[in-house]
Design a protein around this motif. Sequence first.
Motif, short mmCIF file in Angstrom:
data_model
loop_
_atom_site.label_atom_id
_atom_site.label_comp_id
_atom_site.label_asym_id
_atom_site.label_seq_id
_atom_site.Cartn_x
_atom_site.Cartn_y
_atom_site.Cartn_z
N GLN A 31 -34.93 58.46 -98.96
CA GLN A 31 -33.60 58.07 -99.51
C GLN A 31 -33.31 56.76 -99.82
O GLN A 31 -32.63 56.69 -101.18
N MET A 32 -34.11 55.58 -99.31
CA MET A 32 -33.85 54.26 -99.91
C MET A 32 -34.46 54.37 -101.21
O MET A 32 -33.90 53.50 -102.08
N LYS A 33 -35.60 54.79 -101.70
CA LYS A 33 -35.99 54.88 -103.01
C LYS A 33 -35.22 55.46 -103.99
O LYS A 33 -34.78 54.95 -105.05
N VAL A 34 -34.55 56.70 -103.60
CA VAL A 34 -33.70 57.25 -104.36
C VAL A 34 -32.19 56.38 -104.65
O VAL A 34 -31.72 56.11 -105.84
N ALA A 35 -31.90 55.69 -103.60
CA ALA A 35 -30.66 55.05 -103.68
C ALA A 35 -31.02 53.75 -104.76
O ALA A 35 -30.22 53.17 -105.57
N ASP A 36 -32.28 53.36 -104.57
CA ASP A 36 -32.62 52.04 -105.28
C ASP A 36 -32.61 52.35 -106.94
O ASP A 36 -32.20 51.57 -107.74
N HIS A 37 -33.35 53.46 -107.23
CA HIS A 37 -33.40 54.09 -108.60
C HIS A 37 -32.02 54.46 -109.11
O HIS A 37 -31.59 53.95 -110.18
N ARG A 38 -31.11 54.73 -108.20
CA ARG A 38 -29.60 54.99 -108.64
C ARG A 38 -29.00 53.42 -108.97
O ARG A 38 -28.37 53.61 -110.04
N ILE A 39 -29.19 52.68 -108.19
CA ILE A 39 -28.65 51.43 -108.23
C ILE A 39 -29.07 50.68 -109.78
O ILE A 39 -28.28 50.14 -110.53
N GLU A 40 -30.50 50.89 -110.07
CA GLU A 40 -31.10 50.41 -111.14
C GLU A 40 -30.43 50.95 -112.07
O GLU A 40 -30.24 50.45 -113.52
N ASP A 41 -30.36 52.23 -112.04
CA ASP A 41 -29.69 52.93 -113.59
C ASP A 41 -28.38 52.53 -113.52
O ASP A 41 -27.87 52.26 -114.82
N LEU A 42 -27.63 52.40 -112.82
CA LEU A 42 -26.23 52.10 -112.78
C LEU A 42 -26.05 50.57 -113.23
O LEU A 42 -25.38 50.08 -114.32
N GLU A 43 -26.87 49.49 -113.02
CA GLU A 43 -27.25 48.22 -113.43
C GLU A 43 -27.40 48.43 -114.96
O GLU A 43 -26.81 47.66 -115.70
N PHE A 77 -38.02 58.88 -84.23
CA PHE A 77 -37.82 58.11 -85.20
C PHE A 77 -38.80 57.88 -86.09
O PHE A 77 -38.64 57.79 -87.24
N ALA A 78 -39.86 58.23 -85.61
CA ALA A 78 -41.08 58.09 -86.42
C ALA A 78 -41.10 59.47 -87.24
O ALA A 78 -41.70 59.25 -88.43
N GLU A 79 -40.48 60.51 -87.04
CA GLU A 79 -40.34 61.50 -88.05
C GLU A 79 -39.02 61.32 -89.14
O GLU A 79 -39.30 61.61 -90.21
N ARG A 80 -38.20 60.57 -88.72
CA ARG A 80 -37.19 60.27 -89.51
C ARG A 80 -37.26 59.05 -90.58
O ARG A 80 -36.88 59.06 -91.67
N ILE A 81 -38.32 58.10 -90.25
CA ILE A 81 -38.63 57.14 -91.13
C ILE A 81 -38.95 57.36 -92.54
O ILE A 81 -38.62 56.69 -93.54
N PRO A 82 -40.02 58.15 -92.67
CA PRO A 82 -40.45 58.67 -93.97
C PRO A 82 -39.30 59.21 -95.01
O PRO A 82 -39.16 59.03 -96.01
N ILE A 83 -38.39 59.87 -93.98
CA ILE A 83 -37.13 60.66 -94.83
C ILE A 83 -36.18 59.23 -95.45
O ILE A 83 -35.70 59.27 -96.37
N LEU A 84 -35.88 58.39 -94.45
CA LEU A 84 -35.32 57.26 -94.77
C LEU A 84 -35.63 56.45 -96.01
O LEU A 84 -35.07 55.94 -96.63
N GLU A 85 -36.94 56.39 -95.83
CA GLU A 85 -37.83 55.59 -97.03
C GLU A 85 -37.46 56.23 -98.28
O GLU A 85 -37.42 55.70 -99.27
#
Length: 74
Positions: free
Chosen positions: A57-69, A47-55
């Motif tokens: 991916q969340m940043k990328v998703a947030d940026h994409r949402i902002e661009d779409l908005e 889990f500790a190894e996967r958390i930075p990857i998930l973080e």
Amino acid sequence: MSNDVIVALLALIGTLAGTFGGILTSSKLTAYKIEQLEKKVDKHNSFAERIPILEQQMKVADHRIEDLEHQLNK
């Protein structure tokens, strides 16, 4: 040999057998508990190894949402 010596030797053998049996049982239980803890640590480490990857991916998703908005608000 007298009966007292025979009884004492049998008592000694019984005591030694009980002591070593207890030590072996305790050792097996300790090894089992350590193995279970190692499994939990391995699970936690994955889990500790996967958390930075998930973080990331969340940043990328947030940026994409902002661009779409921004595109919808134009």
